[in-house]
Design an enzyme around this catalytic site. Structure first.
Site, short mmCIF file in Angstrom:
data_model
loop_
_atom_site.label_atom_id
_atom_site.label_comp_id
_atom_site.label_asym_id
_atom_site.label_seq_id
_atom_site.Cartn_x
_atom_site.Cartn_y
_atom_site.Cartn_z
N ARG A 2 2.90 -28.63 -7.42
CA ARG A 2 2.64 -29.14 -8.77
C ARG A 2 1.26 -29.75 -8.91
NH1 ARG A 2 8.09 -32.16 -8.07
NH2 ARG A 2 7.12 -32.19 -6.03
N GLN A 14 2.04 -6.03 -3.19
CA GLN A 14 2.47 -6.13 -1.78
C GLN A 14 3.76 -5.31 -1.57
OE1 GLN A 14 1.51 -9.53 -3.31
NE2 GLN A 14 -0.44 -8.57 -2.87
N GLY A 49 -4.55 -4.31 -3.80
CA GLY A 49 -5.54 -3.26 -4.09
C GLY A 49 -4.73 -2.03 -4.48
N HIS A 50 -4.66 -1.73 -5.76
CA HIS A 50 -3.85 -0.62 -6.26
C HIS A 50 -4.77 0.52 -6.68
CE1 HIS A 50 -0.21 -3.45 -7.20
NE2 HIS A 50 -0.61 -3.49 -5.94
N LYS A 110 1.73 2.18 -5.11
CA LYS A 110 2.25 1.63 -6.38
C LYS A 110 1.31 1.94 -7.55
CE LYS A 110 2.33 -2.43 -4.35
NZ LYS A 110 2.13 -2.06 -2.93
N THR A 133 3.04 -12.70 2.61
CA THR A 133 2.21 -13.28 1.57
C THR A 133 2.96 -14.49 0.99
OG1 THR A 133 0.82 -12.78 -0.34
CG2 THR A 133 3.01 -11.76 -0.33
N ASP A 158 0.80 -1.24 0.00
CA ASP A 158 0.00 0.00 0.00
C ASP A 158 0.83 1.27 0.00
OD1 ASP A 158 -2.18 -1.71 0.13
OD2 ASP A 158 -2.25 -1.65 2.31
N SER A 167 3.64 12.36 1.33
CA SER A 167 4.37 13.41 2.06
C SER A 167 3.38 14.40 2.64
CB SER A 167 5.30 14.16 1.12
OG SER A 167 5.83 13.30 0.18
N SER A 198 5.42 12.31 -3.97
CA SER A 198 3.98 12.36 -4.24
C SER A 198 3.32 13.19 -3.14
CB SER A 198 3.44 10.94 -4.28
OG SER A 198 2.04 10.95 -4.39
N THR A 225 -9.70 -4.93 1.57
CA THR A 225 -10.57 -5.46 2.63
C THR A 225 -11.25 -4.37 3.47
OG1 THR A 225 -8.70 -5.55 4.14
CG2 THR A 225 -9.15 -7.55 2.88
N GLY A 226 -10.83 -3.12 3.32
CA GLY A 226 -11.40 -2.03 4.11
C GLY A 226 -10.92 -2.01 5.56
N ARG A 227 -10.00 -2.92 5.91
CA ARG A 227 -9.52 -2.98 7.30
C ARG A 227 -8.69 -1.74 7.63
NH1 ARG A 227 -6.32 -8.55 7.45
NH2 ARG A 227 -5.84 -7.86 5.35
P1 GDP Z 1 -0.77 0.33 -3.51
O1 GDP Z 1 -1.35 -0.96 -3.05
O2 GDP Z 1 0.69 0.42 -3.28
O3 GDP Z 1 -1.14 0.67 -4.93
O4 GDP Z 1 -1.43 1.46 -2.58
P2 GDP Z 1 -2.99 1.57 -2.16
O5 GDP Z 1 -3.75 2.06 -3.33
O6 GDP Z 1 -3.44 0.32 -1.50
O7 GDP Z 1 -2.89 2.65 -1.01
C1 GDP Z 1 -2.36 3.92 -1.23
C2 GDP Z 1 -3.45 4.93 -0.86
O8 GDP Z 1 -2.88 6.21 -0.77
C3 GDP Z 1 -4.53 5.05 -1.94
O9 GDP Z 1 -5.74 5.41 -1.33
C4 GDP Z 1 -4.01 6.20 -2.80
O10 GDP Z 1 -5.05 6.88 -3.48
C5 GDP Z 1 -3.38 7.08 -1.77
N1 GDP Z 1 -2.21 7.87 -2.21
C6 GDP Z 1 -1.19 7.53 -3.02
N2 GDP Z 1 -0.25 8.49 -3.04
C7 GDP Z 1 -0.68 9.46 -2.21
C8 GDP Z 1 -0.12 10.71 -1.77
O11 GDP Z 1 0.96 11.12 -2.15
N3 GDP Z 1 -0.86 11.43 -0.87
C9 GDP Z 1 -2.07 10.99 -0.40
N4 GDP Z 1 -2.71 11.76 0.48
N5 GDP Z 1 -2.61 9.83 -0.79
C10 GDP Z 1 -1.91 9.07 -1.66
P1 IMO Z 2 -0.91 -4.20 -2.25
O1 IMO Z 2 -0.42 -4.75 -3.58
C1 IMO Z 2 -0.99 -4.64 2.06
C2 IMO Z 2 -1.06 -8.72 3.65
C3 IMO Z 2 -2.31 -9.19 4.36
C4 IMO Z 2 -1.72 -10.19 5.33
C5 IMO Z 2 -0.59 -10.83 4.52
C6 IMO Z 2 -0.98 -12.14 3.85
O2 IMO Z 2 -2.18 -3.48 -2.32
O3 IMO Z 2 0.19 -3.44 -1.60
P2 IMO Z 2 -2.53 -12.83 1.80
O4 IMO Z 2 -3.92 -12.43 1.44
O5 IMO Z 2 -1.51 -12.50 0.78
O6 IMO Z 2 -2.45 -14.26 2.25
O7 IMO Z 2 -2.19 -11.96 3.12
O8 IMO Z 2 -0.23 -9.87 3.53
N1 IMO Z 2 -1.27 -8.21 2.28
C7 IMO Z 2 -1.21 -6.91 1.95
N2 IMO Z 2 -1.02 -5.81 2.72
N3 IMO Z 2 -1.09 -4.52 0.73
C8 IMO Z 2 -1.24 -5.60 -0.05
O9 IMO Z 2 -1.20 -5.53 -1.40
C9 IMO Z 2 -1.36 -6.87 0.55
N4 IMO Z 2 -1.55 -8.14 0.09
C10 IMO Z 2 -1.49 -8.94 1.16
O10 IMO Z 2 -2.95 -8.12 5.01
O11 IMO Z 2 -1.12 -9.52 6.40
MG MG Z 3 -2.89 -1.65 -1.79
#
Ligand code: GDP
Ligand code: IMO
Ligand code: MG
Length: 419
Positions: free
Chosen positions: A143, A222, A40-41, A16, A237, A13, A330, A408, A299-301
């Site tokens: 396998r 991840q 979740g990107h 990316k 993971t 998170d 930042s 960013s 997951t909204g957690r």
């Molecule tokens: P990813 O899994 O690495 O793609 O990241 P996620 O999308 O799960 O989580 C990043 C969260 O931060 C998302 O809600 C983005 O919209 C938000 N985000 C990304 N860059 C920035 C930033 O520079 N500032 C703020 N405030 N939010 C950001």
């Molecule tokens: P992105 O690509 C943050 C975490 C889960 C759990 C562990 C194992 O959005 O950065 P899994 O479902 O893979 O068996 O879970 O890894 N996890 C993540 N945490 N961002 C993710 O993906 C994640 N994918 C898995 O919360 O702790």
């Molecule tokens: Mg994510």
């Protein structure tokens, strides 16, 4: 060298999705190399937020080739839903997206097993996203997997039934109710959706196109601290999230890799269980969560929050061979009068120079730095950033030896500063 990698250096998170989308114009091909719908990107443009789980984050650029590589595990039900909610019509997306025949399928039984394994772990649970990731990669390595290419086999239904039988047999050992039929119906529809796409040996396509000079960006999922080998095992993971994973997950030689963009938040977050040395279980942690909207995109957690952890960052830079650092969020630190950075760990009062393999507890040693109480979201030039933020960045560069080349300042595609 025309293959670059962008990957997370923390616990996922890091932003990316946003950055892959922002730098996609500089590439011809965007390819996901590992993970699955646990990812979740998020990315934002024109005031609309999109969350991608399986589809590469270059998909909104019509002229780009997007590839789901062999290292990814695909749940057809999630794939169908994602395709249908993306925006562009399916016929258009079938032109933009190509899928590896070698990518393994997440079967309905894998999801049920994920839930059963987690439930049986009790307080030692990993905090899995319950998308079936662990059981799908387990079957792959044992396998016993089914792959995307298998859906083109006329005996696919028979093959599927054999796997289902095996999974149901294992599930009998667990005391957890499940309704596989309901999930199966959507999964079978997902297979039909997958059949509309080009399913090929993407390793040939990738090597062919890049040999002809096309530029490829490999998108990680991840983060390094969740890598199955180098993360905080077993709280990880089930894939290799590191730069080496791009080679095995796409079929490219390490000799072809150019830049490794390592992305990190200006602070740290983690979802799920496992060690997190700089975690803040206080008001500051709650403020970071609220200001940064730190709730999981899949997951909204609520995400656990804490200060930037330089020992973990240096470790991730070492494992991945990071050449450039990208710092996100930042702007979230703008509200704090003072920020802290962990520069080293103590273990039983003594300096702990390495990340303990067994997750032994460590105590973070912090330096305090003055905050920048300024709204930076409208800034587009590095030179215009507040001096205290520039000092924060300089400190990170000194501590890691790697330049921070992108900052960013907000979730939108435009809220990005390249140096
Ligand atoms: P990813 O899994 O690495 O793609 O990241 P996620 O999308 O799960 O989580 C990043 C969260 O931060 C998302 O809600 C983005 O919209 C938000 N985000 C990304 N860059 C920035 C930033 O520079 N500032 C703020 N405030 N939010 C950001
Ligand atoms: P992105 O690509 C943050 C975490 C889960 C759990 C562990 C194992 O959005 O950065 P899994 O479902 O893979 O068996 O879970 O890894 N996890 C993540 N945490 N961002 C993710 O993906 C994640 N994918 C898995 O919360 O702790
Ligand atoms: Mg994510």
């Amino acid at each position: 060298m025309n293959i670059d990698i962008l990957l997370g250096l923390q616990w996922g998170d890091e932003g990316k999705g946003k950055i892959v989308d922002a730098i996609s114009p500089g590439y011809d091909i965007i390819a996901r190399f590992q993970g699955g719908p646990n990812a979740g990107h998020s990315l934002e443009f024109n005031n609309v937020k999109h969350v991608l789980h399986l589809i590469p984050s270059g998909i909104f650029h019509p002229e780009k080739v997007n590839i789901i590589g062999n290292g990814v595990v695909i749940d057809p039900a999630v794939f169908k839903k994602e395709i249908e909610t993306l925006g562009p019509p399916v016929e258009e997306l079938t032109k933009r997206l190509i899928i590896s025949a070698r990518a393994n399928l997440i079967l309905p039984g894998h999801r049920m097993l994920d839930a059963a394994y987690e439930h049986s772990k009790g307080c030692l649970k990993i905090g899995s996203t319950l998308k079936g990731i662990g059981p799908a990669y387990t079957d792959k390595v044992a396998r016993n997997g089914l792959r995307v290419g298998d859906i083109l086999n006329i005996k696919f239904r028979e093959l599927y039934n054999e796997h289902l039988k095996r999974h149901l047999e294992t599930l009998k050992n667990y005391d957890l109710p499940f309704d596989i039929k309901e999930y199966e119906a959507g999964w079978v529809e997902g297979i039909e959706m997958l059949r509309k796409f080009r399913i090929v040996n993407t390793e040939y396509l990738i090597n062919d196109l890049t040999s002809k000079g096309k530029k490829l960006l490999a998108e990680g999922a991840q983060g390094t601290m969740l890598d199955v080998d180098f993360g905080s095992y077993p709280f990880v993971t089930s894939s290799n999230t590191i730069s080496a994973g791009a080679c095995t997950g796409l079929g490219i030689s390490p000799k072809r890799i150019g830049e490794v963009f390592g992305i990190f938040k200006a602070y740290c977050t983690r979802v799920g269980s496992g060690p997190f040395p700089t975690e803040l279980n206080d008001k500051t942690g709650a403020d970071l969560r609220e200001i940064g909207h730190e709730f999981g995109a899949t997951t909204g957690r609520p995400r656990r929050c804490g200060w930037l952890d330089l020992p973990a960052l240096r470790y991730a830079i070492m494992i991945n061979g990071v050449t450039q650092l990208f710092m996100t969020k930042s702007d979230v630190l703008s509200g704090f009068g003072e920020v802290k950075v962990c520069t080293s760990y103590l273990s039983n009062g003594k300096e702990c120079p390495e990340i303990p393999f067994d997750n032994a507890p460590v105590e973070p040693v912090y330096v305090k730095m003055p905050g920048w109480k300024t709204d930076i979201t409208g800034i587009r030039e590095f030179s215009k950033l507040p001096q205290n933020l520039k000092s924060y960045i300089k400190f990170i560069e000194e501590q890691t030896g790697i330049p921070v080349t992108m900052v960013s300042v907000g979730p939108d595609r435009e809220e990005t500063i390249f140096r």
